[in-house]
Structure formats: C-alpha cells, structure tokens
Design a protein around this motif. Structure first.
Motif, PDB file in Angstrom:
ATOM      1  N   LEU A   1       7.244  -8.836  -0.581  1.00  0.00           N
ATOM      2  CA  LEU A   1       6.135  -7.258   0.138  1.00  0.00           C
ATOM      3  C   LEU A   1       5.432  -7.093  -0.904  1.00  0.00           C
ATOM      4  CD1 LEU A   1       5.351  -4.986   1.734  1.00  0.00           C
ATOM      5  CD2 LEU A   1       6.257  -3.899   0.391  1.00  0.00           C
ATOM      6  N   PRO A   2       4.655  -7.261  -1.865  1.00  0.00           N
ATOM      7  CA  PRO A   2       3.875  -7.338  -2.791  1.00  0.00           C
ATOM      8  C   PRO A   2       2.835  -7.485  -2.717  1.00  0.00           C
ATOM      9  CG  PRO A   2       5.520  -7.267  -4.324  1.00  0.00           C
ATOM     10  CD  PRO A   2       6.442  -7.338  -2.459  1.00  0.00           C
ATOM     11  N   GLY A   3       2.879  -9.002  -2.105  1.00  0.00           N
ATOM     12  CA  GLY A   3       1.874  -9.819  -2.169  1.00  0.00           C
ATOM     13  C   GLY A   3       1.207 -10.003  -0.731  1.00  0.00           C
TER      14      GLY A   3
ATOM     15  N   PRO B   1       2.863  -8.534   9.893  1.00  0.00           N
ATOM     16  CA  PRO B   1       3.953  -9.187   8.810  1.00  0.00           C
ATOM     17  C   PRO B   1       4.773  -9.007   7.498  1.00  0.00           C
ATOM     18  CG  PRO B   1       2.363 -10.675   9.877  1.00  0.00           C
ATOM     19  CD  PRO B   1       1.739  -9.013   9.618  1.00  0.00           C
ATOM     20  N   ALA B   2       4.061  -8.515   6.778  1.00  0.00           N
ATOM     21  CA  ALA B   2       4.558  -8.662   5.527  1.00  0.00           C
ATOM     22  C   ALA B   2       5.483  -7.340   5.107  1.00  0.00           C
ATOM     23  CB  ALA B   2       3.083  -7.993   4.536  1.00  0.00           C
ATOM     24  N   VAL B   3       4.802  -6.176   5.630  1.00  0.00           N
ATOM     25  CA  VAL B   3       5.465  -4.977   6.012  1.00  0.00           C
ATOM     26  C   VAL B   3       7.363  -5.513   6.904  1.00  0.00           C
ATOM     27  CG1 VAL B   3       4.050  -3.806   4.783  1.00  0.00           C
ATOM     28  CG2 VAL B   3       4.162  -3.752   7.289  1.00  0.00           C
ATOM     29  N   GLY B   4       6.438  -6.606   7.910  1.00  0.00           N
ATOM     30  CA  GLY B   4       8.042  -6.453   8.497  1.00  0.00           C
ATOM     31  C   GLY B   4       9.712  -6.814   8.454  1.00  0.00           C
ATOM     32  N   PRO B   5       9.516  -8.230   7.821  1.00  0.00           N
ATOM     33  CA  PRO B   5      11.022  -7.843   6.647  1.00  0.00           C
ATOM     34  C   PRO B   5      11.267  -7.582   5.995  1.00  0.00           C
ATOM     35  CG  PRO B   5       9.206  -9.860   6.700  1.00  0.00           C
ATOM     36  CD  PRO B   5       8.725  -8.246   6.766  1.00  0.00           C
ATOM     37  N   THR B   6      10.517  -6.529   5.301  1.00  0.00           N
ATOM     38  CA  THR B   6      11.102  -5.330   3.996  1.00  0.00           C
ATOM     39  C   THR B   6      11.305  -4.211   5.184  1.00  0.00           C
ATOM     40  OG1 THR B   6       9.228  -5.950   2.691  1.00  0.00           O
ATOM     41  CG2 THR B   6      10.622  -3.267   2.456  1.00  0.00           C
TER      42      THR B   6
END
Length: 484
Positions: free
Chosen positions: A317-319, A158-163
C-alpha cells in the motif's frame, strides 16, 4: 479552482467548457473502475472455493477482461469520432454499473464472467475518452499537472484495491467488493449527467468493417495468447501457439491495411512523430515493469514469506499511495522542466529497485520490501505520465483520438506480455531448482525454489528497465506555446 478552469478552457479555445467538473467526473469514474479490477484479483482464491471452480477457470475473470479491452480499445479511435463526449461517458458508466450489479448478485462463475465482460466494455470506452478529452480541453503547457492528477487515479486505485479487498474479505463475502463500488459508480454517473459537457463534434468517418475484424483478431489474439501462457505457464500449448500466430497475422494485415487506406480506422501516422513513438515505448516499459512486479510481489509475500492476503496488501500500500500522491507533483515538474531528466532519473531509481528485488530471499525483511516497492513506484511516477504527456503533446488535434487509442491499446498488450513472461520465468525457475536439488523431500526446498524463481523473473524487469533507460536519452521536450 473555478477561475483556473475558466482560464484553461478559454486558452484551449473552448470557452463554454467548465474544465474542473469534467475532470472530476472522469477521476471519480476511473478510480472506481480501476479499484474493482485489482480488488477482484486479490479475491480469486475466495472465488475458487465459493464457486467451486479450478484455478485456470478463475483466471478467465482476468483474461476475459483483458481480452475485451484488447478487442475494443483499438476501435475506440473511431468510436470517439462517432459519438459525443456525453454519450460515451454516460454509456461507459452504464456498462460499468450494469456489470458491477450483475457481479454483485452473481450466483455462479458464468454469471460473474458475463459481468466482467460488461465491466470491461465500460472501461474500454472510458479510458481513451478520458485522455482524448483532456487533450482537447487543456492547453499543452498545462497538461502535465492534469495528467498527473489522472495518474494519481490510475495508480492509487490499483494500489488500495488489494488492501481494501483484503479488509472486505476478512469480514464479508467477495460480493461486497461490487456492492461497495456500485453506489459510487451511480454517484459518478449522476455527477456526469449534470456536469459532463460535449468537447468534440462527431465527424462520423466511414467505418471499415474489415479493419475492425482484423484489429479484433490481431490484438485479441496477442492478448489472449500471452495471458493464457502466463496463467498456465505453458508457451508450448497448442491454444497459446495458435492464438499468438493468428494474432500476429491479423495484426500484420491490420497494419498493412491501415497504411494503405486513405482514411484508416486507426491512423498509424501518429508514429511519424518521434516523441510520440518514444512516449509509447516508455508507456510499454512502465506497464511491463509495474504489472510484472504487481503479480510477482504478492505471490512472493504470500508463498515465500507466508503472509496473509491482507498483510501482503498492506505492505504494498505505501508504494502505491506515494506513487499516486507524487503523480500531480511530477506533472507540475514536467510542465516546468520537461520530461528528459525526470524520465532518466525515474528509470535509474526503478532499475535500483529491480536490482534489489532480484536479490530477495526468505530472510528479506518486510521493511526492505516496502522500501524497494516505494522506490519502484516513485521511479515509475517520474517516467510514465511525463513521457506519455510529452508524446501526446506532439500530435496535431486530428490525431488525438488515434494517439490515445494507440497508447491505451499498447498498455493492455504490454501488461499481458509483462505478466505472461514474468510468470513463465517464475515457473521455469522453480522447476529447474527442484530438478537440481538433492533432497526433494525437504519442505524448505519448495520455498527456496519459489524465491529463486521470483529472483529470475525480476531479471526480466531489469532488462526491460535498462532498455527503457537507453531509449530515454533520446527524449526531447516538445515545444508548446501559450495561446494569446
């Protein structure tokens, strides 16, 4: 790695199981499924323009997905006892592949909506199956590390999805979110066909249709009601009230029936185990904090700070990456030291980040947002998987399917509630600010109003975190023993 797998399987009493390939199969399939979920959320504005639909219509792509999960995941406990591991894994991947392909070629909203429901069918089967399989093939004293790896997937995707979706949408159409996911899902299916093994033997308990109907009405009504209220900001609307009332009645009747059945569809006796109950509460707290923050922060970054979708995704993304990388570390620490001080420390860190988010303004720097988001994700990584694993460790094997079904169901419900309450507080905060301001024509006031609404919504996350922190002091490590 191979030797580790053989030892783990042997210690679990399943000498024929090659653990590593089984876990890899779940990790790959889970990552792609969860990636496409958040990637599509970031593409809603593009879908509104390209498909010519209203915002409330577009939100059904998320609501329909959640609704399908809310109906099917509670039933997963009995599904896991009716079919083999391979059958369910392959079926879940087929649903995900078919849904992704339909979405990739979707010419209209109605077709894309069908695709989302089919995708949700795959996810509803995969997630409970993944946790249930791990409980069977990995001995309790080693589960922390493996659950940490699963946590990496659940949070990193889910973290890399938006980026990644921001990058895709910058150069291609929204269809490519699905075209890129499709071959990876096919590869996951092929890998699973070769390496997935049957872990449990189907017992095929009697299916109680009344329980399935009540479960569907209960959980479906609750998830739909909260999702609809969050999307429209209207708790007083008739459909929301009806959905919540019908859902509550259905849920009450479902629970009553399960408690009075000799062989219930979903065995609620799992709640007799105190650490399991506390683990469920920690999962609910974590999901409310994460999902309320995941909807508030992109809105704040894009509205108050006027950042693009891609830039907002990069800041968050970093978080997400750090959370994913820390999950296996936290799993190993759990195996060594137990959950209590990990969970307490994690909630203290999370509380600090929520207090910081409640003070953000139009002048808050991007660097400060990144730092606060990293702190939140570090804190959550110390809470969710350790508490969840500790709780599941206390259950006897016959309650594994029920325990995983309960946890996955309440994750969906908690996510819907957290998102709905956050959006509702945000909307009312904006409205109150605009009603009390003297100069309503000043173009700066809507931005100030929105920022104040975000601040007030984070107060909800602060309250939830404090409640979780108080509960966390009652967590005790479940004693597990190495098998001879």
């Amino acid at each position: 790695m191979a030797s580790e797998s053989q030892v783990t399987a042997s210690e679990s009493g399943l000498d024929h199981i090659k653990v590593t390939p089984v876990i890899i199969s779940f990790v790959v399939a889970g990552f792609i499924g969860l990636f496409s979920e958040t990637a599509l959320n970031m593409a809603l504005s593009h879908l509104i323009h390209s498909l010519g639909i209203h915002e409330t219509t577009a939100q059904w792509l998320t609501t329909g997905y959640l609704l399908t999960l809310g109906i099917l995941v509670p039933v997963s406990g009995i599904i896991l006892q009716w079919f083999t591991t391979r059958q369910l894994f392959i079926t879940s991947l087929i649903f995900s592949i078919v849904g992704t392909f339909i979405a990739a070629i979707a010419p209209a909203f109605s077709v894309l909506m069908i695709a989302r429901v089919v995708q949700a069918l795959g996810t509803a089967l995969l997630l409970p199956l993944m946790f249930n399989t791990i409980l069977f093939i990995v001995p309790p004293y080693k589960r922390g590390k493996i659950m940490g790896i699963i946590g990496l997937v659940i949070m990193f995707a889910p973290a890399v999805g938006p980026t990644l979706s921001g990058l895709i949408l910058k150069n291609l159409t929204w269809h490519w979110i699905f075209w890129i996911s499709l071959p990876l899902l096919v590869m996951a299916l092929i890998f699973g066909l070769f390496f997935m093994q049957n872990v449990t033997t189907p017992t095929k308990p009697k299916i109680d249709l009344i329980s399935i109907v009540l479960s569907s009405i209960g959980f479906g009504g609750i998830v739909y009601g909260f999702s609809s209220a969050g999307e429209s900001g209207g708790w007083s609307s008739t459909p929301v009230i009806i959905a919540l009332v019908v859902g509550a009645i259905g849920l009450l009747l479902f629970v009553t029936r399960q408690l009075n059945m000799e062989k219930p569809m979903l065995n609620l006796k799992a709640f007799r185990y105190p650490m399991f109950s506390l683990g469920v509460l920690m999962v609910i707290v974590s999901m409310m904090v994460i999902l309320s923050s995941m909807i508030l922060l992109p809105l704040y970054l894009q509205t108050s700070l006027a950042l693009s979708t891609f830039a907002a995704g990069l800041l968050l993304l970093p978080g997400g990456v750090i959370n994913g990388l820390l999950s296996p570390v936290m799993g190993s620490l759990f195996d060594k030291f137990g959950p209590k001080w990990l969970v307490i420390s994690g909630l203290v860190i999370t509380l600090g980040s929520m207090l910081g988010f409640s003070r953000i303004t139009l002048d808050t720097t991007s660097g400060m947002i990144v730092i606060l988001h990293i702190l939140m994700m570090v804190g959550v990584s110390m809470v969710m998987m350790p508490a969840q694993t500790n709780g599941l460790n206390q259950l006897p094997k016959e309650l594994y399917p029920d325990g995983t079904a309960i946890m996955n169901t309440l994750q969906q419900v908690a996510g819907a509630i957290g998102t709905a309450v956050a959006i509702s507080i945000l909307s009312s905060g904006v409205q109150r600010y605009m009603e009390t301001t003297d100069d309503k024509t000043n173009p700066l006031n809507p931005l100030l109003a929105f920022t104040e609404g975000v601040q007030q919504a984070f107060l909800f996350a602060i309250i939830i975190t404090i409640v979780g922190l108080i509960i966390s002091f009652f967590i005790k490590r479940v004693k597990v023993y190495r098998e001879a």
